[in-house]
Design an enzyme around this catalytic site. Structure first.
Site, mmCIF file in Angstrom:
data_model
loop_
_atom_site.group_PDB
_atom_site.id
_atom_site.type_symbol
_atom_site.label_atom_id
_atom_site.label_comp_id
_atom_site.label_asym_id
_atom_site.label_seq_id
_atom_site.Cartn_x
_atom_site.Cartn_y
_atom_site.Cartn_z
ATOM 1 N N TYR A 101 43.934 -107.823 -81.235
ATOM 2 C CA TYR A 101 44.341 -106.785 -80.326
ATOM 3 C C TYR A 101 45.526 -106.047 -81.128
ATOM 4 C CZ TYR A 101 41.479 -108.720 -76.745
ATOM 5 O OH TYR A 101 40.539 -109.423 -76.088
ATOM 6 N N ASN A 124 34.873 -100.816 -72.141
ATOM 7 C CA ASN A 124 33.653 -100.530 -73.195
ATOM 8 C C ASN A 124 32.606 -100.728 -72.307
ATOM 9 O OD1 ASN A 124 31.701 -100.447 -75.028
ATOM 10 N ND2 ASN A 124 32.161 -102.577 -75.665
ATOM 11 N N CYS A 132 33.375 -105.692 -78.653
ATOM 12 C CA CYS A 132 34.568 -106.319 -78.193
ATOM 13 C C CYS A 132 34.854 -107.629 -78.547
ATOM 14 C CB CYS A 132 34.520 -106.047 -77.040
ATOM 15 S SG CYS A 132 34.010 -104.555 -76.209
ATOM 16 N N HIS A 133 33.624 -108.342 -78.495
ATOM 17 C CA HIS A 133 33.920 -110.137 -78.816
ATOM 18 C C HIS A 133 34.306 -110.313 -80.163
ATOM 19 C CE1 HIS A 133 29.984 -108.724 -80.574
ATOM 20 N NE2 HIS A 133 30.177 -109.477 -81.470
ATOM 21 N N GLU A 159 27.768 -115.645 -85.374
ATOM 22 C CA GLU A 159 28.306 -114.741 -86.343
ATOM 23 C C GLU A 159 28.734 -115.490 -87.627
ATOM 24 O OE1 GLU A 159 30.176 -111.244 -85.342
ATOM 25 O OE2 GLU A 159 28.762 -110.511 -84.085
#
Length: 163
Positions: A101, A124, A132-133, A159
């Site tokens: 952040y 969002n 955002c993840h 990912e």
DNA sequence: CCCACAAGTCGCT
DNA sequence: AGCGACTTGTGGG
């Protein structure tokens, strides 16, 4: 509201005249709020809209598979100036990478607005496409997630991110 | 107007 | 290593 069926459930997409305006996680458990059926501008379901739907679904499927989408639909983001800036910064995070952040806050030139960044992420309207993840707390911890922490962990795992 | 929040840094014990 | 204070933007009592 258009349904987008995936192996992970039915996402709901809403489009405006300018592009994809909202994307929702599959409604689990209880029935979803009616919200009235959203008819587009009466008459023509333009080729434009259908193209957006196709691109959106493809992009969503890619992300769910942990890959970078080849194409993004146009996004019609509705929010405060600050929020738009945050969302744009998020779009620049490549697949498989994460930011804290604090890094996002610095990226938009407001290093101290860390806390506000969290708020913007929660606001969002288009999760997954705006990743955002991929935003973690500074100490490498998971943080929070509007769609549920299980989703966040799952997406990151796909990912190849080891939290 | 005051409080809480998906945070982070600094200073003090 | 833990705690408190201050920081920003936004939404809710």
């Amino acid at each position: 509201m258009q349904k987008i069926v995936t192996a992970d459930g039915e996402f709901m997409a809403r489009y405006s005249e300018k592009g994809l305006a909202e994307l929702n996680f599959p409604a689990r458990g209880r029935a979803r709020a009616p919200v009235g059926r959203h008819r587009g501008p009466a008459g023509k379901t333009s080729a434009k809209l259908r193209r957006w739907e196709r691109v959106t679904k493809a992009a969503l499927m890619s992300i769910l598979a942990g890959r970078a989408p080849e194409k993004f639909p146009p996004l019609d983001l509705d929010g405060t100036d600050f929020q738009i800036r945050v969302w744009h910064a998020l779009l620049k995070i490549p697949t498989g990478r994460t930011k804290s952040y604090g890094e996002v806050a610095r990226a938009i030139g407001k290093p101290k607005a860390v806390r506000a960044v969290g708020g913007a992420c929660g606001a969002n309207p288009v999760p997954l496409l705006i990743p955002c993840h991929r935003v973690l707390a500074a100490n490498g911890k998971i943080g929070g997630y509007s769609g549920g922490l299980d989703w966040k962990r799952k997406l990151l795992a796909r990912e190849g991110v080891k939290a």
